[in-house]
Design an enzyme around this catalytic site. Structure first.
Site, PDB file in Angstrom:
ATOM      1  N   GLY A   7      -2.178  -2.580  -1.410  1.00  7.07           N
ATOM      2  CA  GLY A   7      -1.493  -1.778  -2.414  1.00  7.07           C
ATOM      3  C   GLY A   7      -0.893  -0.532  -1.780  1.00  7.07           C
ATOM      4  O   GLY A   7      -0.948  -0.334  -0.570  1.00  7.07           O
ATOM      5  N   ASP A   8      -0.289   0.319  -2.603  1.00  8.44           N
ATOM      6  CA  ASP A   8       0.294   1.585  -2.141  1.00  8.44           C
ATOM      7  C   ASP A   8       1.295   1.369  -1.006  1.00  8.44           C
ATOM      8  O   ASP A   8       1.358   2.148  -0.060  1.00  8.44           O
ATOM      9  CB  ASP A   8      -0.811   2.553  -1.684  1.00  8.44           C
ATOM     10  CG  ASP A   8      -1.799   2.880  -2.785  1.00  8.44           C
ATOM     11  OD1 ASP A   8      -1.385   3.473  -3.787  1.00  8.44           O
ATOM     12  OD2 ASP A   8      -2.981   2.519  -2.648  1.00  8.44           O
ATOM     13  N   LYS A  11       6.173  -0.354  -3.492  1.00  6.56           N
ATOM     14  CA  LYS A  11       6.848  -1.225  -4.458  1.00  6.56           C
ATOM     15  C   LYS A  11       7.653  -0.419  -5.475  1.00  6.56           C
ATOM     16  O   LYS A  11       8.720  -0.848  -5.915  1.00  6.56           O
ATOM     17  CB  LYS A  11       5.826  -2.119  -5.160  1.00  6.56           C
ATOM     18  CG  LYS A  11       5.131  -3.105  -4.231  1.00  6.56           C
ATOM     19  CD  LYS A  11       4.185  -4.025  -4.978  1.00  6.56           C
ATOM     20  CE  LYS A  11       2.989  -3.284  -5.541  1.00  6.56           C
ATOM     21  NZ  LYS A  11       2.093  -2.742  -4.497  1.00  6.56           N
ATOM     22  N   GLY A  12       7.148   0.757  -5.862  1.00  2.85           N
ATOM     23  CA  GLY A  12       7.882   1.588  -6.804  1.00  2.85           C
ATOM     24  C   GLY A  12       9.203   2.060  -6.233  1.00  2.85           C
ATOM     25  O   GLY A  12      10.256   1.963  -6.887  1.00  2.85           O
ATOM     26  N   ALA A  36      -1.825  -0.085 -12.107  1.00  2.79           N
ATOM     27  CA  ALA A  36      -0.761   0.100 -11.121  1.00  2.79           C
ATOM     28  C   ALA A  36      -0.449   1.585 -10.974  1.00  2.79           C
ATOM     29  O   ALA A  36      -0.578   2.360 -11.931  1.00  2.79           O
ATOM     30  CB  ALA A  36       0.482  -0.674 -11.536  1.00  2.79           C
ATOM     31  N   GLY A  37      -0.008   1.975  -9.787  1.00  2.00           N
ATOM     32  CA  GLY A  37       0.389   3.354  -9.528  1.00  2.00           C
ATOM     33  C   GLY A  37       1.604   3.359  -8.617  1.00  2.00           C
ATOM     34  O   GLY A  37       1.488   3.638  -7.429  1.00  2.00           O
ATOM     35  N   HIS A  38       2.772   3.031  -9.180  1.00  2.64           N
ATOM     36  CA  HIS A  38       3.986   2.873  -8.389  1.00  2.64           C
ATOM     37  C   HIS A  38       4.818   4.155  -8.474  1.00  2.64           C
ATOM     38  O   HIS A  38       5.389   4.460  -9.519  1.00  2.64           O
ATOM     39  CB  HIS A  38       4.786   1.675  -8.870  1.00  2.64           C
ATOM     40  CG  HIS A  38       4.067   0.372  -8.688  1.00  2.64           C
ATOM     41  ND1 HIS A  38       4.585  -0.845  -9.094  1.00  2.64           N
ATOM     42  CD2 HIS A  38       2.867   0.085  -8.122  1.00  2.64           C
ATOM     43  CE1 HIS A  38       3.737  -1.816  -8.793  1.00  2.64           C
ATOM     44  NE2 HIS A  38       2.680  -1.261  -8.215  1.00  2.64           N
TER      45      HIS A  38
END
Length: 451
Positions: A7-8, A11-12, A36-38
């Site tokens: 993750g991280d 993607k955002g 999620a944290g985008h």
């Protein structure tokens, strides 16, 4: 768009950039939920961490589809909407469609997930504390008690199922209530499960979402997606956290795989060809518990304002590029059309990164189908082998090995982004389409790198 790490990975940033570059009309969230944290940062300094709205929402006109099987957190959606309004985005809810079959993440799931993690103590899995995994787990255990987005439009049915969910979870954690030593966070979370009025208050609060975003049928979503133009599929988490292919038990209750994208596309009759892109960082990161062989505290100087050690996940760790984990991720997801690589400006802050090409690790038992070792140096692991789908014992064995592994770095340091991309392409045998050399879409550039 699939994350190839923990993750991280950016993607955002890439969702925002590609929506602009390709004039996308919709972004589909196809897995995960509100954990999620985008992060998206605009050139004018505005920033938002996207949890449920698609990371293309700062682009005018781009719609979000929360597809089944996304887990929807209605209260958090309203909070996120309010935050987007402070950034000048007034119509985010008008651009949102939610499949009526999506399971609902309630305050009771959130509290139960946190209590379960507290019970684990030193064996914590690394929950985000939002309750997404707990929602999925509860739905598997009590399929007749599942609350779906469409049910919220029928208050009597919704109240009945909310009460069932609360009672199910309260009964499971009642033993914690009887322990005299139970204090602090556990006490607060158990109070949520024991509050008989919580369901009615919660339902009254989220009815505002139903007024603006009525439950959508698959046919309605299909009609929307099949309009002319570009549609992006934005994945959550990364394949190294996949529920079946990640390193159990430090995983998510979600599938991060091209098959998950294809299944959602087929469900809505999406007829255009889907191109699969893998997203990775120039260096590795991991938020929360779980093995991380190349973790290096010296890289702690790579501070990030939007990734901290706060919250339920805990420490945000950084590590050097790991050829074994990248090769494993690629073997799991299968052929990709291209790669997206973020944080290529890392060499503005560090002089060099190291490249892990093997692990030094003692055997942990029968490893015939677990790893490959160097014939001349049997203490060196050169490849991780995925197990059969659903074989969590195999994945847990990989976790044990990774927990004991020490990285073996190559002699040659990586001192520039071209040198790093050359190694990535050689390993992946896949072209890099775009690289990000900063936090905003203006820093995303085409990369002329191919196998």
């Amino acid at each position: 768009m699939l994350g190839l790490g923990f993750g991280d990975c950016g993607k955002g940033l890439f969702t925002d950039a590609l929506c602009r570059r390709w004039s996308a009309h919709t972004v589909v969230r196809f897995n995960g939920g509100a954990q999620a944290g985008h992060n998206v940062v605009l050139p004018d300094g505005r920033h938002h961490t996207f949890a449920q709205f698609a990371a293309g929402t700062l682009v005018p006109g781009v719609a979000t589809v929360l597809a089944y099987p996304v887990v929807v957190h209605p209260a958090a959606l309203l909070v996120e909407y309010a935050r987007l309004r402070t950034l000048g985005v007034e119509d985010a809810l008008e651009r949102l469609k939610i499949d009526h079959r999506c399971r609902i993440n309630t305050p009771f799931h959130q509290a139960a997930g946190r209590l379960r993690e507290l019970q684990r103590g030193t064996q914590a899995h690394g929950t985000c504390g939002v309750g997404v995994g707990e929602t999925v787990r509860h739905a598997l255990c009590f399929p007749d008690h599942v609350l779906r987005y469409g049910d919220l439009a029928r208050p009597a049915l919704a109240m009945k199922r909310l009460d069932l969910i609360r009672r199910d979870l309260q009964a499971e954690f009642s033993a914690m209530a009887e322990k005299p030593a139970r204090q602090g966070l556990a006490r607060l979370e158990y109070q949520v499960l024991s509050d008989e009025g919580a369901a009615e208050r919660w339902l009254s609060a989220v009815v505002a979402l139903l007024r603006q975003v009525p439950p959508a049928s698959p046919a309605h979503i299909a009609e929307h997606l099949n309009r002319p133009g570009c549609v992006l599929f934005e994945g959550a988490q990364g394949v190294l956290l996949d529920e079946w292919r990640g390193f159990h038990p430090h995983t998510t209750w979600s599938s991060i795989h091209p098959e998950a994208v294809e299944a959602v596309a087929a469900e809505y009759g999406f007829t255009a060809r889907v191109e699969h892109l893998g997203v990775l960082r120039s260096f590795l990161t991991r938020h929360g518990e779980g093995p991380f062989p190349t973790c290096d505290s010296a890289l702690g100087l790579l501070l990030e304002p939007h990734n901290t050690n706060d919250g339920w996940q805990g420490q945000f760790r950084r590590g050097h590029p790991d050829a074994l984990l990248l090769r494993y991720a690629l073997s799991v997801v299968g052929p990709l059309d291209g790669l997206l690589v973020s944080h290529l400006d890392v060499f503005d802050r560090v002089s060099a990164l190291q490249w892990c090409d093997a692990y030094q690790a003692a055997p942990i038992g029968d490893e015939a189908n677990l790893v490959h070792r160097d014939a001349a140096r049997p203490d060196l692991v050169t490849e991780l082998l995925p197990g059969a789908p659903g074989n969590l014992a195999h994945q847990a064995a990989l976790t044990r090995l990774l927990s004991l592994a020490a990285p073996r770095y190559g002699v040659e340091l990586i001192t520039s982004s071209p040198a790093l991309l050359k190694r990535v392409v050689a390993l992946a045998k896949c072209p890099v389409w775009f690289g990000a050399y900063g936090p905003t879409y203006e820093t995303v550039r085409s990369v002329a790198t191919s196998p």
